[in-house]
Design a protein around this motif. Structure first.
Motif, mmCIF file in Angstrom:
data_model
loop_
_atom_site.group_PDB
_atom_site.id
_atom_site.type_symbol
_atom_site.label_atom_id
_atom_site.label_comp_id
_atom_site.label_asym_id
_atom_site.label_seq_id
_atom_site.Cartn_x
_atom_site.Cartn_y
_atom_site.Cartn_z
ATOM 1 N N ILE A 34 -8.132 5.058 -0.856
ATOM 2 C CA ILE A 34 -7.554 5.603 0.368
ATOM 3 C C ILE A 34 -6.280 4.854 0.725
ATOM 4 N N TYR A 35 -5.228 5.628 1.023
ATOM 5 C CA TYR A 35 -3.950 5.062 1.446
ATOM 6 C C TYR A 35 -3.753 5.205 2.957
ATOM 7 N N ALA A 36 -4.279 6.257 3.545
ATOM 8 C CA ALA A 36 -4.111 6.488 4.977
ATOM 9 C C ALA A 36 -5.314 7.249 5.513
ATOM 10 N N THR A 37 -5.634 7.013 6.765
ATOM 11 C CA THR A 37 -6.720 7.722 7.424
ATOM 12 C C THR A 37 -6.327 7.986 8.860
ATOM 13 N N SER A 38 -7.015 8.898 9.493
ATOM 14 C CA SER A 38 -6.694 9.238 10.874
ATOM 15 C C SER A 38 -7.801 8.751 11.812
ATOM 16 N N VAL A 39 -7.442 8.621 13.060
ATOM 17 C CA VAL A 39 -8.418 8.333 14.111
ATOM 18 C C VAL A 39 -8.433 9.569 14.990
ATOM 19 N N ASN A 40 -9.598 10.187 15.143
ATOM 20 C CA ASN A 40 -9.675 11.406 15.930
ATOM 21 C C ASN A 40 -10.732 11.279 17.029
ATOM 22 N N TYR A 41 -10.928 12.340 17.756
ATOM 23 C CA TYR A 41 -11.853 12.334 18.884
ATOM 24 C C TYR A 41 -13.275 11.984 18.443
ATOM 25 N N GLY A 42 -13.685 12.448 17.286
ATOM 26 C CA GLY A 42 -15.027 12.140 16.781
ATOM 27 C C GLY A 42 -15.242 10.651 16.558
ATOM 28 N N ASP A 43 -14.228 9.956 16.058
ATOM 29 C CA ASP A 43 -14.320 8.509 15.848
ATOM 30 C C ASP A 43 -14.432 7.766 17.177
ATOM 31 N N ILE A 44 -13.659 8.210 18.161
ATOM 32 C CA ILE A 44 -13.726 7.582 19.477
ATOM 33 C C ILE A 44 -15.093 7.818 20.105
ATOM 34 N N THR A 45 -15.611 9.023 19.969
ATOM 35 C CA THR A 45 -16.933 9.334 20.502
ATOM 36 C C THR A 45 -18.001 8.504 19.810
ATOM 37 N N ALA A 46 -17.934 8.367 18.501
ATOM 38 C CA ALA A 46 -18.923 7.578 17.762
ATOM 39 C C ALA A 46 -18.884 6.117 18.180
ATOM 40 N N ARG A 47 -17.681 5.580 18.387
ATOM 41 C CA ARG A 47 -17.550 4.177 18.774
ATOM 42 C C ARG A 47 -18.092 3.926 20.177
ATOM 43 N N ASN A 48 -18.019 4.907 21.054
ATOM 44 C CA ASN A 48 -18.473 4.767 22.439
ATOM 45 C C ASN A 48 -19.785 5.501 22.711
ATOM 46 N N PHE A 49 -20.555 5.821 21.692
ATOM 47 C CA PHE A 49 -21.712 6.695 21.872
ATOM 48 C C PHE A 49 -22.765 6.113 22.807
ATOM 49 N N ARG A 50 -22.826 4.817 22.936
ATOM 50 C CA ARG A 50 -23.798 4.214 23.843
ATOM 51 C C ARG A 50 -23.468 4.539 25.302
ATOM 52 N N GLU A 51 -22.185 4.674 25.613
ATOM 53 C CA GLU A 51 -21.742 4.933 26.982
ATOM 54 C C GLU A 51 -21.728 6.417 27.333
ATOM 55 N N ILE A 52 -21.873 7.285 26.357
ATOM 56 C CA ILE A 52 -21.777 8.725 26.615
ATOM 57 C C ILE A 52 -23.142 9.264 27.025
ATOM 58 N N SER A 53 -23.206 9.743 28.246
ATOM 59 C CA SER A 53 -24.442 10.336 28.760
ATOM 60 C C SER A 53 -24.482 11.812 28.358
ATOM 61 N N PRO A 54 -25.644 12.435 28.459
ATOM 62 C CA PRO A 54 -25.711 13.868 28.130
ATOM 63 C C PRO A 54 -24.744 14.700 28.972
ATOM 64 N N ARG A 55 -24.470 14.273 30.199
ATOM 65 C CA ARG A 55 -23.555 15.012 31.071
ATOM 66 C C ARG A 55 -22.105 14.909 30.576
ATOM 67 N N LYS A 56 -21.713 13.745 30.028
ATOM 68 C CA LYS A 56 -20.349 13.554 29.528
ATOM 69 C C LYS A 56 -20.146 14.163 28.143
ATOM 70 N N PHE A 57 -21.236 14.402 27.418
ATOM 71 C CA PHE A 57 -21.161 14.954 26.064
ATOM 72 C C PHE A 57 -20.710 16.400 26.146
ATOM 73 N N ASN A 58 -19.829 16.836 25.251
ATOM 74 C CA ASN A 58 -19.233 18.167 25.328
ATOM 75 C C ASN A 58 -20.054 19.255 24.664
ATOM 76 N N MET A 59 -21.291 18.966 24.281
ATOM 77 C CA MET A 59 -22.115 19.964 23.593
ATOM 78 C C MET A 59 -23.488 20.034 24.253
ATOM 79 N N LEU A 60 -24.352 20.840 23.691
ATOM 80 C CA LEU A 60 -25.700 21.007 24.218
ATOM 81 C C LEU A 60 -26.485 19.695 24.195
#
Length: 91
Positions: A34-60
């Protein structure tokens, strides 16, 4: 090989550069340098998953429950983020 890893949930400060073992591909897999990679919303969500409550989660609620199990309840199960990359086949 070097990778940005995290061993606990939290802000960007939990990310650190670490030397990790080079993965060995199985018969039906390939190894890519790998030469380059991106940081996207999924990575940020995974890194902060402990702080994300079901109400803040954007899915069911059901997806939030499966996400908690998949990502890890107390600490991250997968320590290296990222799923999009640019590189070349490493033989």
């Amino acid at each position: 090989m070097k990778a940005i890893v995290y061993t606990k949930y939290g802000p960007p400060d939990v990310l650190h550069l670490e030397k990790v073992t080079k993965p060995a591909p199985k018969d039906n897999e390939i190894l890519i340098q790998i030469y380059a990679t991106s940081v996207n919303y999924g990575d940020i969500t995974a890194r902060n998953f402990r702080e994300i409550s079901p109400r803040k989660f954007n899915m069911l609620l059901l997806f939030w429950i499966f996400g908690k199990i998949a990502f890890g309840l107390i600490k991250p199960r997968i320590n290296i983020l990222g799923s999009e990359f640019a590189g070349k086949l490493n033989q």
